[in-house]
Design an enzyme around this catalytic site. Structure first.
Site, PDB file in Angstrom:
ATOM      1  N   LYS A   1       0.113   4.171  -0.127  1.00  0.00           N
ATOM      2  CA  LYS A   1      -0.856   5.332   0.460  1.00  0.00           C
ATOM      3  C   LYS A   1      -0.455   6.651  -0.422  1.00  0.00           C
ATOM      4  CE  LYS A   1       0.050   3.392   4.916  1.00  0.00           C
ATOM      5  NZ  LYS A   1      -0.153   3.570   6.288  1.00  0.00           N
TER       6      LYS A   1
ATOM      7  N   SER B   1       3.520  -2.610  10.200  1.00  0.00           N
ATOM      8  CA  SER B   1       4.987  -2.751  10.584  1.00  0.00           C
ATOM      9  C   SER B   1       5.511  -4.065  10.081  1.00  0.00           C
ATOM     10  CB  SER B   1       5.500  -2.407  11.880  1.00  0.00           C
ATOM     11  OG  SER B   1       4.907  -1.028  12.184  1.00  0.00           O
TER      12      SER B   1
ATOM     13  N   GLY C   1       2.493   1.839  10.964  1.00  0.00           N
ATOM     14  CA  GLY C   1       3.380   2.976  10.565  1.00  0.00           C
ATOM     15  C   GLY C   1       3.960   3.229  12.186  1.00  0.00           C
TER      16      GLY C   1
ATOM     17  N   GLU D   1      -6.846   3.991   8.015  1.00  0.00           N
ATOM     18  CA  GLU D   1      -6.782   5.721   7.836  1.00  0.00           C
ATOM     19  C   GLU D   1      -7.973   6.059   7.070  1.00  0.00           C
ATOM     20  OE1 GLU D   1      -3.123   5.373   5.558  1.00  0.00           O
ATOM     21  OE2 GLU D   1      -2.039   4.798   7.650  1.00  0.00           O
TER      22      GLU D   1
ATOM     23  N   GLU E   1      -5.425  -5.631  10.424  1.00  0.00           N
ATOM     24  CA  GLU E   1      -4.247  -4.668  10.704  1.00  0.00           C
ATOM     25  C   GLU E   1      -4.786  -3.744  11.983  1.00  0.00           C
ATOM     26  OE1 GLU E   1      -2.386  -3.135   6.831  1.00  0.00           O
ATOM     27  OE2 GLU E   1      -4.341  -2.083   7.153  1.00  0.00           O
TER      28      GLU E   1
ATOM     29  N   ASN F   1       0.702  -1.032   0.168  1.00  0.00           N
ATOM     30  CA  ASN F   1       0.120   0.090   0.092  1.00  0.00           C
ATOM     31  C   ASN F   1       0.925   1.326  -0.085  1.00  0.00           C
ATOM     32  OD1 ASN F   1      -1.826   1.973   0.626  1.00  0.00           O
ATOM     33  ND2 ASN F   1      -2.166   1.298   2.673  1.00  0.00           N
TER      34      ASN F   1
ATOM     35  N   HIS G   1      -9.462   0.762   5.083  1.00  0.00           N
ATOM     36  CA  HIS G   1      -8.265   0.901   5.640  1.00  0.00           C
ATOM     37  C   HIS G   1      -8.419   1.768   6.919  1.00  0.00           C
ATOM     38  CE1 HIS G   1      -4.025   2.328   6.509  1.00  0.00           C
ATOM     39  NE2 HIS G   1      -3.805   1.116   5.658  1.00  0.00           N
TER      40      HIS G   1
HETATM   41  C1  PEP Z   1      -0.863  -0.152   6.148  1.00  0.00           C
HETATM   42  O1  PEP Z   1      -0.824   0.942   5.674  1.00  0.00           O
HETATM   43  O2  PEP Z   1      -1.618  -0.823   5.883  1.00  0.00           O
HETATM   44  C2  PEP Z   1       0.231  -0.458   6.832  1.00  0.00           C
HETATM   45  C3  PEP Z   1       0.312  -1.812   7.400  1.00  0.00           C
HETATM   46  O3  PEP Z   1       1.437   0.398   7.239  1.00  0.00           O
HETATM   47  P1  PEP Z   1       2.832   0.007   7.759  1.00  0.00           P
HETATM   48  O4  PEP Z   1       3.348  -1.402   7.080  1.00  0.00           O
HETATM   49  O5  PEP Z   1       3.687   1.220   7.279  1.00  0.00           O
HETATM   50  O6  PEP Z   1       2.740  -0.042   9.242  1.00  0.00           O
END
Ligand code: PEP
Length: 256
Positions: free
Chosen positions: A12, A214, A174, A98, A168, A10, A96
């Site tokens: 973003k 992460s 992040g 976000e 997630e 992703n 997601h």
């Molecule tokens: C994400 O944006 O779905 C995500 C898992 O980000 P990160 O790997 O940076 O934690």
């Protein structure tokens, strides 16, 4: 049943058309012989057409990051699932964290988007996960089961089985904090059992559940080797070709 691992990146709101092509070129070069795991990238919408063109016939699929639930109309700034399909997408991220926290998406709008994805021939990647406060108050499992159930309302059994779930935990996205392999496996198993209790047994056996939060080259193998973890949704580490390829390679090595 062995489910094929599915690793998606992703991007973003990173990588405009020029930078996106550079990253796509690097992935095309590095992954030319990779067939062991399924791979997708989700560029920002503006970069999708050029990345889709560049990655055609490479086995690297394209995903959108979001859709509007309507087909067309007076929705300034929005993009429909049909438009993403026409631009070369096979998948789309829906819900997601976000989108939920920054753009006010509810389980109802997310469910409408899941339906919109299928209507256009896109496969949804439905993102679910609890916040830190919800985990600390012991609500993680019920929150996740609730998001799962509400996100999938009204789908046919085959559509549920064709959906990818991305678990997630919000506190791991992040932040550099990763769920331990045991924590992630336990929630993935809970998700699979929840699906098993409300759908025919083949659904729970077939559906793929990605872990996101992460995921990095150093922790990918330990997460991906868990029995109910079928892949990863990767944010930050997918912006760098070496890191993303290392995560894919970790998955491929587990399947060879
Ligand atoms: C994400 O944006 O779905 C995500 C898992 O980000 P990160 O790997 O940076 O934690």
């Amino acid at each position: 049943m062995t489910r094929r691992l599915f690793i998606a990146g992703n991007w973003k709101m990173h990588k405009g058309p020029n930078d996106a092509l550079d990253l796509a070129n690097a992935l095309k070069r590095e992954l030319v012989d990779q067939t062991a795991v399924d791979v997708a990238v989700a560029p920002p919408t503006i970069s999708i057409p050029s990345v889709a063109e560049r990655l055609k016939h490479t086995g690297i699929a394209i995903a959108g990051q979001n859709i509007n639930e309507h087909t067309h109309g007076a929705f300034t700034g929005e993009v429909s699932s049909e438009m993403l399909r026409e631009s070369g997408c096979e998948y789309v991220l829906v819900g997601h964290s976000e989108r939920r926290s920054l753009f006010g998406e509810t389980d109802e709008t997310i469910n409408a988007k899941v339906h919109a994805a299928f209507r256009a021939g896109l496969l949804p990647i439905l993102c679910i996960g609890e916040t830190l406060a919800q985990r600390e108050s012991g609500e993680a499992e019920s929150i996740v089961a609730n998001q799962l159930e509400r996100g999938l309302v009204g789908l046919s059994t085959d559509q549920v089985a064709a959906t990818t779930i991305a678990y997630e935990p919000v506190w791991a996205i992040g932040t550099g904090l990763t769920a331990t392999p045991d924590q992630a496996q336990s929630m993935h198993n809970h998700i699979r059992c929840s699906l098993g209790s409300s759908h025919p047994s083949f659904v729970a056996k077939q559906i793929r559940i990605q872990y996101g939060g992460s995921v990095k080259p150093h922790n990918a193998a330990s997460l991906l080797s868990q029995p109910d973890i079928d892949g990863a949704l990767v944010g930050g580490a997918s912006l760098n070709a070496d890191n993303f390829v290392a995560i894919i390679t970790a998955g491929a090595n587990l399947r060879s």
